[in-house]
Write a protein that holds these residues in place. Structure first.
Motif, PDB file in Angstrom:
ATOM      1  N   ARG A  16       0.828  -1.207   0.000  1.00 16.36           N
ATOM      2  CA  ARG A  16       0.000   0.000   0.000  1.00 16.36           C
ATOM      3  C   ARG A  16       0.859   1.252   0.000  1.00 16.36           C
ATOM      4  O   ARG A  16       0.624   2.190  -0.762  1.00 16.36           O
ATOM      5  CB  ARG A  16      -0.926  -0.003   1.227  1.00 16.36           C
ATOM      6  CG  ARG A  16      -1.670   1.311   1.427  1.00 16.36           C
ATOM      7  CD  ARG A  16      -2.418   1.351   2.755  1.00 16.36           C
ATOM      8  NE  ARG A  16      -1.647   1.006   3.923  1.00 16.36           N
ATOM      9  CZ  ARG A  16      -0.814   1.842   4.562  1.00 16.36           C
ATOM     10  NH1 ARG A  16      -0.630   3.054   4.122  1.00 16.36           N
ATOM     11  NH2 ARG A  16      -0.178   1.440   5.645  1.00 16.36           N
ATOM     12  N   GLY A  20       0.939   3.769  -3.195  1.00 11.84           N
ATOM     13  CA  GLY A  20       0.468   5.129  -2.924  1.00 11.84           C
ATOM     14  C   GLY A  20       1.539   6.173  -3.215  1.00 11.84           C
ATOM     15  O   GLY A  20       1.256   7.229  -3.803  1.00 11.84           O
ATOM     16  N   ALA A  63      -3.423   9.667   0.227  1.00 12.92           N
ATOM     17  CA  ALA A  63      -4.357   9.028   1.169  1.00 12.92           C
ATOM     18  C   ALA A  63      -4.053   7.541   1.312  1.00 12.92           C
ATOM     19  O   ALA A  63      -4.032   6.998   2.430  1.00 12.92           O
ATOM     20  CB  ALA A  63      -5.799   9.238   0.712  1.00 12.92           C
ATOM     21  N   VAL A  64      -3.802   6.870   0.196  1.00 16.72           N
ATOM     22  CA  VAL A  64      -3.467   5.446   0.248  1.00 16.72           C
ATOM     23  C   VAL A  64      -2.120   5.254   0.943  1.00 16.72           C
ATOM     24  O   VAL A  64      -1.967   4.369   1.790  1.00 16.72           O
ATOM     25  CB  VAL A  64      -3.465   4.830  -1.175  1.00 16.72           C
ATOM     26  CG1 VAL A  64      -2.877   3.438  -1.170  1.00 16.72           C
ATOM     27  CG2 VAL A  64      -4.885   4.801  -1.730  1.00 16.72           C
ATOM     28  N   SER A  66      -0.695   7.097   3.227  1.00 21.37           N
ATOM     29  CA  SER A  66      -0.801   7.328   4.670  1.00 21.37           C
ATOM     30  C   SER A  66      -1.727   6.335   5.368  1.00 21.37           C
ATOM     31  O   SER A  66      -1.623   6.129   6.568  1.00 21.37           O
ATOM     32  CB  SER A  66      -1.287   8.750   4.941  1.00 21.37           C
ATOM     33  OG  SER A  66      -2.613   8.904   4.481  1.00 21.37           O
ATOM     34  N   GLY A  67      -2.631   5.738   4.625  1.00 19.09           N
ATOM     35  CA  GLY A  67      -3.582   4.817   5.240  1.00 19.09           C
ATOM     36  C   GLY A  67      -4.784   5.527   5.831  1.00 19.09           C
ATOM     37  O   GLY A  67      -5.451   4.998   6.712  1.00 19.09           O
ATOM     38  N   THR A  70      -8.322   4.686   3.228  1.00 19.66           N
ATOM     39  CA  THR A  70      -7.632   3.871   2.236  1.00 19.66           C
ATOM     40  C   THR A  70      -8.569   3.239   1.225  1.00 19.66           C
ATOM     41  O   THR A  70      -8.336   3.321   0.021  1.00 19.66           O
ATOM     42  CB  THR A  70      -6.817   2.767   2.933  1.00 19.66           C
ATOM     43  OG1 THR A  70      -5.945   3.374   3.873  1.00 19.66           O
ATOM     44  CG2 THR A  70      -6.034   1.947   1.944  1.00 19.66           C
ATOM     45  N   ARG A  71      -9.613   2.598   1.683  1.00 19.65           N
ATOM     46  CA  ARG A  71     -10.483   1.862   0.750  1.00 19.65           C
ATOM     47  C   ARG A  71     -11.203   2.797  -0.215  1.00 19.65           C
ATOM     48  O   ARG A  71     -11.266   2.525  -1.409  1.00 19.65           O
ATOM     49  CB  ARG A  71     -11.482   1.009   1.513  1.00 19.65           C
ATOM     50  CG  ARG A  71     -10.829  -0.181   2.188  1.00 19.65           C
ATOM     51  CD  ARG A  71     -11.859  -0.998   2.976  1.00 19.65           C
ATOM     52  NE  ARG A  71     -11.212  -1.975   3.810  1.00 19.65           N
ATOM     53  CZ  ARG A  71     -11.321  -3.288   3.630  1.00 19.65           C
ATOM     54  NH1 ARG A  71     -12.050  -3.773   2.666  1.00 19.65           N
ATOM     55  NH2 ARG A  71     -10.697  -4.116   4.438  1.00 19.65           N
ATOM     56  N   ALA A  74      -8.625   4.210  -2.627  1.00 18.37           N
ATOM     57  CA  ALA A  74      -8.168   3.173  -3.559  1.00 18.37           C
ATOM     58  C   ALA A  74      -9.205   2.903  -4.647  1.00 18.37           C
ATOM     59  O   ALA A  74      -8.838   2.700  -5.808  1.00 18.37           O
ATOM     60  CB  ALA A  74      -7.831   1.891  -2.800  1.00 18.37           C
ATOM     61  N   ILE A 114      -5.973  -3.286  -3.065  1.00 18.28           N
ATOM     62  CA  ILE A 114      -5.888  -2.563  -1.789  1.00 18.28           C
ATOM     63  C   ILE A 114      -7.283  -2.263  -1.257  1.00 18.28           C
ATOM     64  O   ILE A 114      -7.541  -2.405  -0.056  1.00 18.28           O
ATOM     65  CB  ILE A 114      -5.058  -1.273  -1.957  1.00 18.28           C
ATOM     66  CG1 ILE A 114      -3.592  -1.626  -2.226  1.00 18.28           C
ATOM     67  CG2 ILE A 114      -5.183  -0.370  -0.735  1.00 18.28           C
ATOM     68  CD1 ILE A 114      -2.733  -0.455  -2.688  1.00 18.28           C
ATOM     69  N   PRO A 119      -6.000  -1.751   4.318  1.00 19.51           N
ATOM     70  CA  PRO A 119      -4.699  -1.083   4.361  1.00 19.51           C
ATOM     71  C   PRO A 119      -3.538  -1.909   4.892  1.00 19.51           C
ATOM     72  O   PRO A 119      -2.392  -1.530   4.709  1.00 19.51           O
ATOM     73  CB  PRO A 119      -4.954   0.115   5.270  1.00 19.51           C
ATOM     74  CG  PRO A 119      -6.058  -0.326   6.163  1.00 19.51           C
ATOM     75  CD  PRO A 119      -6.914  -1.225   5.321  1.00 19.51           C
ATOM     76  N   ALA A 123      -1.128   1.803   8.980  1.00 18.93           N
ATOM     77  CA  ALA A 123      -2.075   2.766   8.423  1.00 18.93           C
ATOM     78  C   ALA A 123      -2.455   3.780   9.492  1.00 18.93           C
ATOM     79  O   ALA A 123      -2.788   3.405  10.622  1.00 18.93           O
ATOM     80  CB  ALA A 123      -3.316   2.052   7.911  1.00 18.93           C
TER      81      ALA A 123
END
Length: 150
Positions: A16, A20, A63-64, A66-67, A70-71, A74, A114, A119, A123
């Protein structure tokens, strides 16, 4: 094989982070002319689709990375790369190797993975309270001990 199974969450977290970071770098290169600059013409502010794609790359990638969210990020990133592949690349050939769409295809499927798996480790989103129950894992998988709603 046990070692691989135990390290699954760590590998997912690293995956991830790397995906990212690479995606955010594409956005920064296009928007700010850094890291070798844009691949192609530099888009004007708010120009469709180039500027918006680069903004999604920068913000969604960060954003991905850093977590955080995430979803959702992604899914947005995956969709933007699917759009890029079918709108820009596919007209130049059937297969990604023929049309230069390999990065778009790889990013699209990487972000979809992902989004589906979550994550993983490290995350920042895990620092905040979740609406999920405490018995649910970070990947959101169901187990017999996981409570379900009726």
């Amino acid at each position: 094989m046990e070692t691989l199974e135990r390290s699954k969450e760590h590998v997912l977290g690293l995956f991830r982070i790397v995906v990212g970071l690479l995606f955010a770098c594409h956005g920064a290169a296009t928007l700010f002319g850094v890291l070798g600059g844009p691949h192609g013409a530099e888009p004007h502010f708010a120009e469709w689709p180039g500027w918006w794609a680069a903004a999604i790359q920068l913000v969604g990638g960060a954003a991905v990375l850093s977590g955080l969210g995430t979803r959702v990020a992604a899914v947005l990133c995956s969709g933007s790369m699917a759009y890029a592949y079918f709108d820009v690349h596919q007209a130049h050939g059937t297969l990604p190797i023929q049309n230069g769409g390999e990065p778009a295809a790889l990013f699209c499927w990487s972000f979809l993975l992902i989004a589906a798996l979550g994550p993983g480790r490290w995350a920042l989103g895990s620092l905040f309270p979740s609406r999920r129950s405490d018995t649910e894992g970070t990947t959101g998988t169901w187990s017999p001990s996981t409570p379900t709603s009726v």
